[in-house]
Every structure is written in structure tokens, then in C-alpha cells.
Design an enzyme around this catalytic site. Sequence first.
Site, PDB file in Angstrom:
ATOM      1  N   GLY A   1      30.984  -3.018 -85.322  1.00 56.45           N
ATOM      2  CA  GLY A   1      30.012  -2.950 -84.240  1.00 56.45           C
ATOM      3  C   GLY A   1      29.701  -1.508 -83.882  1.00 56.45           C
TER       4      GLY A   1
ATOM      5  N   VAL B   1      31.287  -0.076 -78.142  1.00 53.66           N
ATOM      6  CA  VAL B   1      32.176  -1.231 -78.023  1.00 53.66           C
ATOM      7  C   VAL B   1      33.480  -0.969 -78.774  1.00 53.66           C
ATOM      8  CG1 VAL B   1      32.403  -3.718 -78.402  1.00 53.66           C
ATOM      9  CG2 VAL B   1      30.182  -2.752 -77.778  1.00 53.66           C
ATOM     10  N   GLY B   2      33.400  -0.186 -79.842  1.00 53.31           N
ATOM     11  CA  GLY B   2      34.603   0.153 -80.584  1.00 53.31           C
ATOM     12  C   GLY B   2      35.651   0.820 -79.713  1.00 53.31           C
TER      13      GLY B   2
ATOM     14  N   GLU C   1      34.858  -0.522 -87.894  1.00 55.39           N
ATOM     15  CA  GLU C   1      33.693  -0.233 -88.730  1.00 55.39           C
ATOM     16  C   GLU C   1      32.515  -0.029 -87.795  1.00 55.39           C
ATOM     17  OE1 GLU C   1      33.883   0.462 -91.708  1.00 55.39           O
ATOM     18  OE2 GLU C   1      35.830  -0.340 -92.286  1.00 55.39           O
TER      19      GLU C   1
END
Length: 502
Positions: free
Chosen positions: A222, A226-227, A244
Site C-alpha cells: 500500500g 498507511v505503511g 511494499e
Amino acid sequence: MDSFEDKLQQLREAFKAGRTRPAEFRAAQLQGLGRFLQDNKQQLQEALAQDLHKSAFESEVSEIAISQAEVDLALRNLRSWMKDEKVSKNLATQLDSAFIRKEPFGLVLIIVPWNYPLNLTLVPLVGAIAAGNCVVLKPSETSKATEKILAEVLPRYLDQCSAISRPGKFTMPGRDLGRVASDAGSEDLPLSPQSCFTVVLGGPQETGQLLEHKFDYIFFTGSPRVGKIVMAAAAKHLTPITLELGGKNPCYVDDTCNPQTVANRVAWFRYFNAGQTCVAPDYVLCSQEMQERLVPALQNAITRFYGDNPQTSPNLGRIINQKHFKRLQGLLGCGRVAIGGQSDEGERYIVPHGVSGCAGDRARDAGGDLWAHPAPVTVRSLDEAIEFINRREKPLALYAFSKRNQVVKQVLARTSSGGFCGNDGFMHMTLSSLPFGGVGTSGMGRYHGKFSFDTFSNQRACLLRSPGMEKINDLRYPPYSSRNLRVLLVAMEERCCSCTLL
């Protein structure tokens, strides 16, 4: 009705019981994934068309065929991947057995994005299954049609997999976490205590609640934004993680290139999936002279690929939803639209376009985790292009076009990125022999092919020693002496198996 915590406990117990460890079990699940792809190809193509207006060609190339290739590769190599890996030994361990054992982590969480909802579900899932893990799968709620198939159809092909297929909810203390149901979809059937896989539906709130639980590994694809949230949640439990992520991918084009050749290749992989690809080029670095030649060449390529009216082309995708459409439309105000730019909000359609006079940083700030279309950035030399790239965060992918090999090699040597391709687009992603992943803010960890198996495996260092021959160990026991130290240091030097003490 069981709580979701009970369901997680059932998965953990299935793993502890060793259900996922035998090669036969892993192979059976991989074969099930292969049958899922073969039996439901048309249904999957229709779902991808509904979600992203993907053509059958794009769906096959980027989603179905790649997933099938990963399944086939894992089935061909599963036993060899699982074998203990022998390692070299020193003199002190010549009579012992030293090896690396690839053992599964346990309960794995895979969180999937919407832009390639099938590929980015199944490719990591293949690695997790091949490595012998139990899996909680969280598909994207944004790609609704594909999510529905993953929840209702995929579980039929996995061993006693439970899935979300009805609106009933499991409750947690003070909250609920997605809609969960048995694979048969019956209100009267309890969740199987032997199931090794489950699918969880829901939006950001449910995902956040899911992350409150402890997993043995988390795999997230994403945005960097958000990671960071996922990584913070994993840190609370010291859970290992693969991220990723995205980033703004540069594409350098020097003056030796044929502009139409470059335009054809850049246009194809930039507008593939309507530009909603994490490795697509976000800005093109070139001289003013090349820009003046490249812009009309790009327009020519767009017309050749999608016709005079791209909106009627069956080969051009659509933006995933209204929210992302409006954000992408806002990027059109970030500079002068050099190509295209017309849009139709009702169809979530934007003509393939390029924006000039807009530097990469501003495009990133305006776009967030939504991909824009390529912005030409004028540079006067290769050194200036490399300096421009290196001032920014490390990208997920980097591209260099030149007829001179030394130019491509210079870009490769003097920059850093997750992946690199010279004189083409994301073709490096089609090789399962190459790892895929980011660096820095574009991610951490690698997968595809055997790299997926390794990602979901704990590399366990093992040394099996003899219970006898205790006299040899006197060298390391007190009282210490300089002579024993010298001999021990020689014995501990790593040597080939045929070495003997002289």
C-alpha cells in the site's frame, strides 16, 4: 458464535498441530490456488473489469498469468526450497552437522491493496503457503467485485478455509472486526477448528482493529502513509514485517534516444491499468530539446494505442472510485497540461495526459498515495538528472533510456531504488528470478518466486553436535591458557570440509 479472537486461536492451534508443515499439504493448497485461477478465469476477468475497467489482455498479463506462474514455480520447486541448506564448517565443527532450516513463521497477515487486487493477493499468498504458514487474508474493500470472489469463491479451493461471506459479525470486547463466515456460507455451520486460512473483510477501521492482534508476520502492500501505521502496529508486538510501498519513480531519457520508441514504451507502462501502478514512471527527466520531441511522440503513442477518442477504447482502464478520481483530477492543476486532461467523472475517466512545469515533490504532495501521470522535468545533463533523483526519497523503481550503455550503467551505479530497468518499463517485474521490493520509504523486504518463500520462512541456524568426544572441548574450558587460545582460534576459522589441522 465464536469471537474473532477464537478464530485466530483456532488458526494458531492448527499451526501448532503441524497441519501446514508437510510438503504434501502445502502442494495441495498450491494446486487449489491453480484450480481457482483456471476454473474462475472469466469470473475474475469480469470482476477486474467491473472494478478497474481492465481489459481481458491486461487482466491476463498482470493478474492471472503472473499468479499462475508463481503457483507453478512454487509447485515445481517446493521440495528443493524446503530442504535444509548445508553450510560450510570450521575445523572445530568438522564432525558435526551445520545447516539452515527454513521453518514457517506461524500465523501470517497479508493486507492487500486495490490496484492489482488479484495479483497482490495471490502472489504473496503463494509464498506464505509454500513456506507452511497459516494465513489471515485481508483483501481491499475498494475493489469490491474482486473482494467478493476472494471471500466467496477462493475458500472453496483451500483446505477448510473460512471466509467472510455473510453480514453476520463476530464481536470483540467493545468493538467488532469484519464479517466472518464459514466456507459453506451456512448460518448453522461453525468455523472449522482445523482451518488454516481465513479471509477478513472490512475497511480501515476493521484493518486497524485487526492490527491490534499479534501475528507472527505481516505482509502489507500500500502507501507509505498507511505503511507507517502498519509498522507502528507491528512494533507493539515486535512482529517482523514486509512493506511494499510506493514512491515517485523517475525516468531519465537522454538525447540519443529515438523519441517515438521511448514514447511507445513509456506510454504503455504509464497508462497500463489507467496509471494505477506503483512502479509506473511519475516524472520524466530530459533536456528541453528531448521534451519538445517527446511530448508529440507521447501524443502519437496514445492515439495509436487508444484511438482518437480514448474514452471509447476497450483497452484503457478507469480510476478505481470517485475519491481517487477527484484527487487525480486535482493534479491537473499542478502545472500545464501538455497532453490530454479531459475527464468524465461519471465514468471515472481521465484522458491519458502529461503535466509539465510540475516538479516531482509537488506532484507527490498533491497526489498522496494516488498515482499521477508523467510530469516532464527539464535537466541539462546526466549529472543534474542524477542529482535531482538523489535529492528525493529512494523510489520503488527507476528507469533510464539511452542508446549508450555507459549512460544507463551510470544511472544504475550512482542511484538507489527498489528495482531498475534500462530502456523499458516494468518488465523487470516479470522475472520471478528477480526480487521485488522497495528501499527506504518505498518499502522493505522482497518477494516473487523463491524470494516469497524466503520472506515467509524463518532462516533457522542449526548445528547438531556429537554427545561424545568431550576431550576435544577441553580447549575452550577454564583454566584458560594462551596455547589453548591459539589452537582454538585456528580451529574456529571457517574452512572447507576437506581441511585438516596441520
